[in-house]
Design an enzyme around this catalytic site. Structure first.
Site, PDB file in Angstrom:
ATOM      1  CG  HIS A  19      -2.090  -1.164   1.747  1.00  0.00           C
ATOM      2  ND1 HIS A  19      -2.746  -1.138   0.686  1.00  0.00           N
ATOM      3  CD2 HIS A  19      -1.919  -1.964   2.057  1.00  0.00           C
ATOM      4  CE1 HIS A  19      -4.044  -2.001   0.364  1.00  0.00           C
ATOM      5  NE2 HIS A  19      -2.804  -2.855   1.627  1.00  0.00           N
ATOM      6  NE  ARG A  73      -9.024  -8.400   6.625  1.00  0.00           N
ATOM      7  CZ  ARG A  73     -10.266  -9.063   5.815  1.00  0.00           C
ATOM      8  NH1 ARG A  73     -10.288  -9.455   7.075  1.00  0.00           N
ATOM      9  NH2 ARG A  73     -10.823  -8.702   4.776  1.00  0.00           N
TER      10      ARG A  73
HETATM   11  C1  LIG Z   1      -7.158 -10.815   3.556  1.00  0.00           C
HETATM   12  C2  LIG Z   1      -6.212  -9.707   3.906  1.00  0.00           C
HETATM   13  C3  LIG Z   1      -5.692  -9.707   3.836  1.00  0.00           C
HETATM   14  C4  LIG Z   1      -4.498  -8.484   3.503  1.00  0.00           C
HETATM   15  N1  LIG Z   1      -4.042  -8.177   2.705  1.00  0.00           N
HETATM   16  C5  LIG Z   1      -2.550  -6.906   2.821  1.00  0.00           C
HETATM   17  C6  LIG Z   1      -2.213  -6.435   1.611  1.00  0.00           C
HETATM   18  O1  LIG Z   1      -3.299  -6.008   0.808  1.00  0.00           O
HETATM   19  N2  LIG Z   1      -1.282  -5.539   2.184  1.00  0.00           N
HETATM   20  C7  LIG Z   1      -0.086  -5.672   3.486  1.00  0.00           C
HETATM   21  O2  LIG Z   1      -0.097  -4.703   3.630  1.00  0.00           O
HETATM   22  N3  LIG Z   1      -1.180  -7.058   4.120  1.00  0.00           N
HETATM   23  C8  LIG Z   1      -2.378  -7.275   3.850  1.00  0.00           C
HETATM   24  N4  LIG Z   1      -2.911  -8.304   4.889  1.00  0.00           N
HETATM   25  C9  LIG Z   1      -1.945  -8.024   6.799  1.00  0.00           C
HETATM   26  C10 LIG Z   1      -0.844  -9.262   5.811  1.00  0.00           C
HETATM   27  O3  LIG Z   1      -1.131  -9.813   5.662  1.00  0.00           O
HETATM   28  C11 LIG Z   1      -0.276  -9.240   7.880  1.00  0.00           C
HETATM   29  O4  LIG Z   1      -0.533  -8.694   8.220  1.00  0.00           O
HETATM   30  C12 LIG Z   1       0.897 -10.341   7.971  1.00  0.00           C
HETATM   31  O5  LIG Z   1       0.025 -11.302   7.031  1.00  0.00           O
HETATM   32  C13 LIG Z   1       1.303 -10.421   9.304  1.00  0.00           C
HETATM   33  O6  LIG Z   1       2.434 -11.510   8.959  1.00  0.00           O
HETATM   34  P1  LIG Z   1       2.488 -12.103  10.460  1.00  0.00           P
HETATM   35  O7  LIG Z   1       4.056 -12.538  10.157  1.00  0.00           O
HETATM   36  O8  LIG Z   1       2.451 -11.192  11.833  1.00  0.00           O
HETATM   37  O9  LIG Z   1       1.575 -13.175  10.645  1.00  0.00           O
HETATM   38  P2  LIG Z   1       1.089 -14.519  10.344  1.00  0.00           P
HETATM   39  O10 LIG Z   1       1.476 -14.860   8.746  1.00  0.00           O
HETATM   40  O11 LIG Z   1      -0.197 -15.664  10.538  1.00  0.00           O
HETATM   41  O12 LIG Z   1       2.133 -15.712  11.118  1.00  0.00           O
HETATM   42  C14 LIG Z   1       2.108 -15.913  12.631  1.00  0.00           C
HETATM   43  C15 LIG Z   1       2.752 -17.205  12.385  1.00  0.00           C
HETATM   44  O13 LIG Z   1       2.904 -17.633  13.787  1.00  0.00           O
HETATM   45  C16 LIG Z   1       3.120 -18.648  13.805  1.00  0.00           C
HETATM   46  N5  LIG Z   1       2.758 -19.308  15.467  1.00  0.00           N
HETATM   47  C17 LIG Z   1       1.620 -19.143  15.976  1.00  0.00           C
HETATM   48  N6  LIG Z   1       1.630 -19.395  17.817  1.00  0.00           N
HETATM   49  C18 LIG Z   1       2.811 -19.926  17.269  1.00  0.00           C
HETATM   50  C19 LIG Z   1       3.246 -20.986  18.553  1.00  0.00           C
HETATM   51  N7  LIG Z   1       2.195 -20.767  19.152  1.00  0.00           N
HETATM   52  N8  LIG Z   1       4.337 -20.914  18.171  1.00  0.00           N
HETATM   53  C20 LIG Z   1       5.333 -21.503  16.808  1.00  0.00           C
HETATM   54  N9  LIG Z   1       4.520 -20.887  15.954  1.00  0.00           N
HETATM   55  C21 LIG Z   1       3.082 -20.115  15.970  1.00  0.00           C
HETATM   56  C22 LIG Z   1       1.794 -19.735  12.854  1.00  0.00           C
HETATM   57  O14 LIG Z   1       1.259 -20.808  12.270  1.00  0.00           O
HETATM   58  C23 LIG Z   1       2.579 -18.352  11.730  1.00  0.00           C
HETATM   59  O15 LIG Z   1       2.667 -19.804  10.835  1.00  0.00           O
HETATM   60  C24 LIG Z   1      -4.545  -8.699   4.672  1.00  0.00           C
HETATM   61  C25 LIG Z   1      -4.312  -9.943   5.901  1.00  0.00           C
HETATM   62  C26 LIG Z   1      -5.179 -10.314   5.191  1.00  0.00           C
HETATM   63  C27 LIG Z   1      -6.253 -11.459   6.743  1.00  0.00           C
END
Ligand SMILES: Cc1cc2nc3c(=O)[nH]c(=O)nc-3n(C[C@H](O)[C@H](O)[C@H](O)COP(=O)(O)OP(=O)(O)OC[C@H]3O[C@@H](n4cnc5c(N)ncnc54)[C@H](O)[C@@H]3O)c2cc1C
Length: 490
Positions: free
Chosen positions: A50, A311
């Site tokens: 974005h 999300r």
């Molecule tokens: C529908 C949708 C559309 C989106 N569109 C956009 C977009 O266009 N542009 C943008 O900038 N952002 C977008 N986002 C946001 C973006 O996808 C997220 O901000 C980002 O993927 C978050 O990543 P993360 O690593 O924090 O979380 P996650 O990808 O959820 O990773 C967390 C990880 O922690 C692991 N985990 C959980 N619990 C444990 C545990 N107890 N022990 C070990 N591992 C664990 C999980 O298995 C997972 O792999 C969107 C999100 C969604 C859902």
């Protein structure tokens, strides 16, 4: 061994932090509960980088998004992940919406977002995006908005981090954490890990991890977003198309992907279940109706897949990035959209936090910020390909016909620094199964290659980890077993 830093969660947030910290002389490991990295929100989102005007000014996520967007160009050069700044339109369909778009433009420009322009000339708008509805009255064009393949970005981050010494442990669900004498003892079902600093990047489960240390100060709500993916060449968009947003969502967008497909979605549905990735008829109807307001000729018969992402919506509606009261414990939670865009800026913030904690951050002499571009059949010219096939016949054995993926790309995906071990892992790393037939032809052959390369039996190869076995055994063995039990197998 006591690590300097353990990161819980190998989504884009955890992997980006790992890669950023891998330039320092630190012992780091990442613990991931799933069999593959990028299995949470990172796997199913819109993949939009974005421009940064969308969130309100009081939110941290706005500022990290603006900064993060700018950091993408250099990162893409170093890490060779697919990324293109194609620009986005926020589409006004009524005159009253124009005032709001002009306000967004003005505030965005004041906050340092380049390339924002309000366009009211319909002819020019349609030259830029011929598929857009005739009902358009104006658009906010953001030229710095782009597309990224979120999981390919995450694989690139993890592979580069691993090359620079970070250890990745998968199938390690963190279930208990103890903090004593400035050391965290992190228990998983499989073992125990110790560290001086602990970073919680566990996506939807981050509040659970925080509570393991007695810190219960935020809630995360799963909010599902469903999508429809259209076949390549069904429609060719030039721009990412957003409707004028509502209070809870940016609305249903229609967007090209870097691989030539188009998708519509996501909708927004609040849930209790953090695992509910179901798609529904009502949801798909809502997406189609929403998408067709922007692109009236969205061809439903070219839809090849429906999917959903979840999300992690915090009660503050903002990122929770905290150096907490527990010395050495950092929460990186509630990373909802635009978390993917902000990821490099989030990782930089963690470096600042570690500095504040007094962690010695000495640059490694042999740090390598670059990841070689994975070799792809489709990128070679005919002559180069002939040479490749002569050198290694696996370049000529096409496993996935829809996406033209040869055996060599699959073998490379298995043996990457954080290589894939499951059918879905391979699909997301190099695309067999992503095409029109959705794996009908190539899946058995992918299983065969995984089994051979990892030296494990066919029936132990899973779709995406524990309890997702695809095969139960050989037909011959089953027939023999049934025969010995007196079951008629005809
Ligand atoms: C529908 C949708 C559309 C989106 N569109 C956009 C977009 O266009 N542009 C943008 O900038 N952002 C977008 N986002 C946001 C973006 O996808 C997220 O901000 C980002 O993927 C978050 O990543 P993360 O690593 O924090 O979380 P996650 O990808 O959820 O990773 C967390 C990880 O922690 C692991 N985990 C959980 N619990 C444990 C545990 N107890 N022990 C070990 N591992 C664990 C999980 O298995 C997972 O792999 C969107 C999100 C969604 C859902």
């Amino acid at each position: 061994m006591i690590y300097d830093v353990i990161i819980i969660g190998a989504g884009v947030t955890g992997c980006c932090i790992a890669r950023t910290l891998s330039k320092y002389d630190l012992n780091i490991c990442v613990l991931e509960k799933e069999a593959e990295i990028a299995s949470g929100a990172t796997k199913a989102n819109s993949g939009v980088v974005h421009a940064g005007y969308a969130a309100q000014r009081e939110y941290t996520k706005r500022h990290l998004c603006i900064k993060g967007n700018k950091l993408y160009s250099q990162a893409a050069e170093e890490l060779n992940f697919p990324f293109k700044r194609i620009g986005s339109f926020v589409v006004a369909l009524e005159d009253e919406q124009i005032k709001g778009l002009e306000e967004e433009r003005k505030k965005g420009a004041e906050d340092g977002i380049p390339g924002l322009e309000l366009i009211l000339d319909k002819k020019r708008i349609h030259e830029m995006e011929p598929n857009l509805t005739e009902d358009v009255v104006g658009v906010l064009h953001a030229s710095t908005a782009g597309l990224v393949s979120p999981y390919e970005l995450t694989f690139a981050l993890a592979d580069n981090a691993a090359t620079n010494g970070v250890k990745f442990f998968r199938n390690q669900e963190v279930v208990k954490i103890k903090h004593q004498d400035y050391i965290f003892t992190v228990r998983t079902y499989q073992g125990e890990f110790q560290t001086r600093n602990l970073i919680n990047a566990a996506g939807l489960y981050a509040s659970r991890i925080s509570r393991m240390l007695g810190l219960d100060y935020f809630r995360l709500m799963p909010r599902k977003g469903e999508y429809i993916l259209f076949d390549r060449n069904a429609i060719q968009l030039n721009k990412i198309l957003f409707p004028t947003p509502t209070k809870i969502s940016k609305g249903i967008l229609v967007c090209p992907t870097l691989h030539g497909n188009t998708f519509a979605g996501p909708n927004a549905q609040n849930l209790n279940d953090p695992e509910d990735l179901s798609t529904t008829t009502a949801g798909l109807k809502e997406i189609l109706e929403g998408g067709r307001k922007l692109v009236p000729n969205l061809p439903l018969r070219s839809a090849i897949r429906n999917f959903a992402g979840l999300r992690a919506v915090p009660d503050t509606y903002d990122f929770i990035i905290d150096n907490t009261d527990i010395y050495g414990f950092i929460n990186v939670a509630g990373i909802l959209s635009p978390g993917l865009t902000a990821t490099f800026a989030i990782a930089d913030k963690i470096v600042e936090f570690l500095e504040l904690l007094g962690v010695q951050l000495t640059l490694k002499e042999d740090y390598n910020p670059n990841r070689p571009k994975p070799e792809r059949f489709k990128d070679f010219k005919r002559q180069e390909l002939d040479k490749k096939i002569q050198e290694d016949p696996r370049w000529g054995r096409i496993i996935c016909r829809c996406e033209t993926i040869p055996e060599k790309e699959i073998v490379d995906a298995i043996h990457a620094p954080v290589g894939s071990t499951t059918v879905d892992g391979i699909k997301f790393r190099c695309r067999p199964g992503m095409g029109r037939c959705q794996g009908g032809f190539c899946r058995p052959r992918v299983i065969e290659i995984l089994s051979r390369e990892l030296n494990i039996p066919y029936e132990d190869i899973t779709k995406r980890g524990e309890d997702t076995n695809i095969l139960v055994g050989k037909t011959k063995d089953l027939a023999l077993k049934n025969l010995s039990r007196g079951v008629d197998t005809d």
